[in-house]
Design a protein around this motif. Structure first.
Motif: not given
Length: 196
Positions: A35-39, A152-158, A160-162, A173-179
Protein backbone atom coordinates in the motif's frame (compact mmCIF):
# COMPACT_ATOMS: atom_id res chain seq x y z
CA UNK A 1 40.05 6.10 -16.96
CA UNK A 2 39.87 6.89 -13.25
CA UNK A 3 37.48 9.86 -13.67
CA UNK A 4 34.96 7.61 -15.42
CA UNK A 5 35.13 5.02 -12.66
CA UNK A 6 34.73 7.61 -9.89
CA UNK A 7 31.74 9.27 -11.60
CA UNK A 8 30.23 5.88 -12.41
CA UNK A 9 30.56 4.59 -8.85
CA UNK A 10 28.94 7.79 -7.53
CA UNK A 11 25.92 7.27 -9.80
CA UNK A 12 25.65 3.58 -8.95
CA UNK A 13 25.81 4.27 -5.20
CA UNK A 14 23.24 7.07 -5.49
CA UNK A 15 20.75 4.93 -7.42
CA UNK A 16 21.14 1.83 -5.23
CA UNK A 17 20.93 3.88 -2.04
CA UNK A 18 17.67 5.38 -3.30
CA UNK A 19 16.09 1.98 -4.02
CA UNK A 20 17.11 0.58 -0.62
CA UNK A 21 16.12 3.75 1.28
CA UNK A 22 12.67 3.83 -0.29
CA UNK A 23 12.09 0.14 0.43
CA UNK A 24 13.18 0.48 4.06
CA UNK A 25 11.13 3.68 4.53
CA UNK A 26 8.08 1.96 3.00
CA UNK A 27 8.57 -1.02 5.32
CA UNK A 28 8.27 1.21 8.38
CA UNK A 29 5.56 3.47 6.89
CA UNK A 30 2.17 3.46 8.60
CA UNK A 31 0.66 1.22 5.91
CA UNK A 32 1.42 -2.18 4.45
CA UNK A 33 4.50 -2.37 2.22
CA UNK A 34 2.44 -2.76 -0.97
CA UNK A 35 0.00 0.00 0.00
CA UNK A 36 2.89 2.36 0.69
CA UNK A 37 4.06 1.89 -2.89
CA UNK A 38 0.66 1.85 -4.61
CA UNK A 39 -1.39 4.40 -2.67
CA UNK A 40 1.16 6.76 -1.11
CA UNK A 41 3.32 9.21 -3.03
CA UNK A 42 7.08 9.01 -2.65
CA UNK A 43 7.09 12.41 -0.95
CA UNK A 44 4.86 11.06 1.83
CA UNK A 45 7.75 8.83 2.91
CA UNK A 46 9.79 11.98 3.49
CA UNK A 47 7.30 13.92 5.63
CA UNK A 48 8.43 14.04 9.28
CA UNK A 49 5.36 12.67 11.06
CA UNK A 50 4.15 9.49 12.74
CA UNK A 51 3.28 7.90 9.40
CA UNK A 52 6.91 7.91 8.30
CA UNK A 53 9.34 7.40 11.19
CA UNK A 54 12.25 7.03 8.74
CA UNK A 55 11.49 10.26 6.87
CA UNK A 56 15.15 11.30 7.23
CA UNK A 57 16.26 8.19 5.33
CA UNK A 58 14.00 8.95 2.36
CA UNK A 59 15.05 12.59 2.30
CA UNK A 60 18.73 11.64 2.44
CA UNK A 61 18.14 9.44 -0.62
CA UNK A 62 16.69 12.38 -2.57
CA UNK A 63 19.64 14.56 -1.67
CA UNK A 64 22.21 11.86 -2.52
CA UNK A 65 20.63 11.16 -5.92
CA UNK A 66 20.71 14.88 -6.77
CA UNK A 67 24.32 15.29 -5.68
CA UNK A 68 25.42 12.11 -7.50
CA UNK A 69 23.73 13.25 -10.70
CA UNK A 70 25.34 16.69 -10.67
CA UNK A 71 28.75 15.31 -9.71
CA UNK A 72 28.68 12.42 -12.18
CA UNK A 73 27.62 14.63 -15.06
CA UNK A 74 30.01 17.54 -14.56
CA UNK A 75 32.95 15.45 -13.38
CA UNK A 76 32.93 13.06 -16.34
CA UNK A 77 29.71 12.27 -18.23
CA UNK A 78 29.58 15.68 -19.97
CA UNK A 79 32.67 14.62 -21.92
CA UNK A 80 30.53 12.06 -23.78
CA UNK A 81 28.10 14.76 -24.97
CA UNK A 82 29.02 15.99 -28.47
CA UNK A 83 26.12 18.40 -29.07
CA UNK A 84 23.53 20.31 -27.03
CA UNK A 85 26.03 20.34 -24.13
CA UNK A 86 24.88 23.70 -22.74
CA UNK A 87 21.19 22.83 -22.64
CA UNK A 88 21.88 19.36 -21.22
CA UNK A 89 24.08 20.92 -18.53
CA UNK A 90 21.20 23.26 -17.63
CA UNK A 91 18.72 20.36 -17.47
CA UNK A 92 21.16 18.36 -15.34
CA UNK A 93 21.33 21.24 -12.85
CA UNK A 94 17.54 21.66 -12.92
CA UNK A 95 17.03 17.95 -12.30
CA UNK A 96 19.71 17.57 -9.63
CA UNK A 97 18.67 20.69 -7.74
CA UNK A 98 15.02 19.66 -8.02
CA UNK A 99 15.70 16.31 -6.35
CA UNK A 100 17.72 18.04 -3.62
CA UNK A 101 14.88 20.52 -3.01
CA UNK A 102 12.44 17.60 -2.62
CA UNK A 103 14.74 16.12 0.02
CA UNK A 104 15.28 19.37 1.91
CA UNK A 105 11.78 20.84 1.74
CA UNK A 106 9.14 18.23 2.49
CA UNK A 107 5.53 18.22 1.36
CA UNK A 108 2.58 18.42 3.70
CA UNK A 109 3.46 21.88 5.02
CA UNK A 110 1.23 24.61 3.50
CA UNK A 111 4.03 27.18 3.90
CA UNK A 112 6.59 25.20 1.93
CA UNK A 113 4.61 22.73 -0.19
CA UNK A 114 4.84 25.02 -3.23
CA UNK A 115 8.63 24.81 -3.18
CA UNK A 116 8.43 21.05 -2.72
CA UNK A 117 6.12 20.74 -5.73
CA UNK A 118 8.42 22.96 -7.80
CA UNK A 119 11.36 20.71 -6.88
CA UNK A 120 9.39 17.61 -7.86
CA UNK A 121 8.48 19.05 -11.27
CA UNK A 122 12.09 20.12 -11.83
CA UNK A 123 13.27 16.61 -10.97
CA UNK A 124 10.68 14.54 -12.82
CA UNK A 125 9.90 16.64 -15.89
CA UNK A 126 13.42 18.04 -16.14
CA UNK A 127 14.99 14.63 -15.63
CA UNK A 128 13.04 12.85 -18.34
CA UNK A 129 13.56 15.67 -20.84
CA UNK A 130 17.26 15.47 -19.97
CA UNK A 131 17.30 11.76 -20.83
CA UNK A 132 15.74 12.34 -24.24
CA UNK A 133 18.24 15.10 -25.02
CA UNK A 134 21.19 12.97 -23.89
CA UNK A 135 20.09 10.04 -26.04
CA UNK A 136 20.35 12.16 -29.20
CA UNK A 137 23.45 14.15 -28.25
CA UNK A 138 26.17 11.51 -28.07
CA UNK A 139 28.54 10.18 -30.74
CA UNK A 140 26.74 6.89 -31.15
CA UNK A 141 23.11 5.76 -31.04
CA UNK A 142 23.74 2.29 -29.69
CA UNK A 143 22.01 0.24 -27.02
CA UNK A 144 22.86 2.67 -24.21
CA UNK A 145 21.47 5.67 -26.09
CA UNK A 146 18.36 3.78 -27.21
CA UNK A 147 17.70 2.65 -23.64
CA UNK A 148 18.13 6.24 -22.45
CA UNK A 149 15.63 7.46 -25.05
CA UNK A 150 13.06 4.79 -24.14
CA UNK A 151 13.40 5.62 -20.44
CA UNK A 152 12.93 9.34 -21.13
CA UNK A 153 9.84 8.84 -23.29
CA UNK A 154 8.33 6.35 -20.83
CA UNK A 155 9.03 8.76 -17.96
CA UNK A 156 7.38 11.68 -19.75
CA UNK A 157 4.29 9.61 -20.58
CA UNK A 158 4.04 8.45 -16.96
CA UNK A 159 4.47 12.04 -15.74
CA UNK A 160 1.62 13.33 -17.91
CA UNK A 161 -0.66 10.49 -16.86
CA UNK A 162 0.17 11.30 -13.23
CA UNK A 163 -0.51 14.99 -13.87
CA UNK A 164 -3.98 14.31 -15.26
CA UNK A 165 -5.01 11.86 -12.51
CA UNK A 166 -3.70 13.81 -9.50
CA UNK A 167 -6.76 12.96 -7.39
CA UNK A 168 -6.83 9.29 -8.36
CA UNK A 169 -5.89 6.67 -5.78
CA UNK A 170 -3.37 5.13 -8.19
CA UNK A 171 -1.57 8.37 -8.96
CA UNK A 172 1.48 7.29 -6.86
CA UNK A 173 2.05 4.36 -9.25
CA UNK A 174 2.58 6.72 -12.18
CA UNK A 175 4.61 9.08 -10.02
CA UNK A 176 6.99 6.24 -9.22
CA UNK A 177 7.17 5.13 -12.85
CA UNK A 178 8.15 8.66 -13.89
CA UNK A 179 10.79 8.84 -11.13
CA UNK A 180 12.25 5.37 -11.54
CA UNK A 181 13.31 6.14 -15.11
CA UNK A 182 15.90 8.56 -13.71
CA UNK A 183 17.00 6.09 -11.03
CA UNK A 184 17.40 3.28 -13.58
CA UNK A 185 19.26 5.62 -15.93
CA UNK A 186 21.61 6.69 -13.13
CA UNK A 187 22.44 3.04 -12.48
CA UNK A 188 23.04 2.05 -16.12
CA UNK A 189 25.00 5.27 -16.70
CA UNK A 190 27.15 4.38 -13.74
CA UNK A 191 27.86 1.01 -15.35
CA UNK A 192 28.47 2.71 -18.70
CA UNK A 193 31.07 5.01 -17.12
CA UNK A 194 32.77 2.28 -15.10
CA UNK A 195 33.15 0.16 -18.25
CA UNK A 196 34.21 3.02 -20.55
Amino acid sequence: MMKSKVAGIALIIGSLYYVVAEAVSATFFNASFSNAYVFHAISELGIPNLNSPLFWLMNSAFILVGLALIFGYFYRFKDFIVKNKAIISIFTLITGLGVIIVGMIHGGNPLTSGYHTLGAVMAILGGNVMLILISRSMDDFGDYQKTTLILGIFGLISFWIMFFIIGNAYMPVFERLSVYTLIIWSFITGLFLVKS
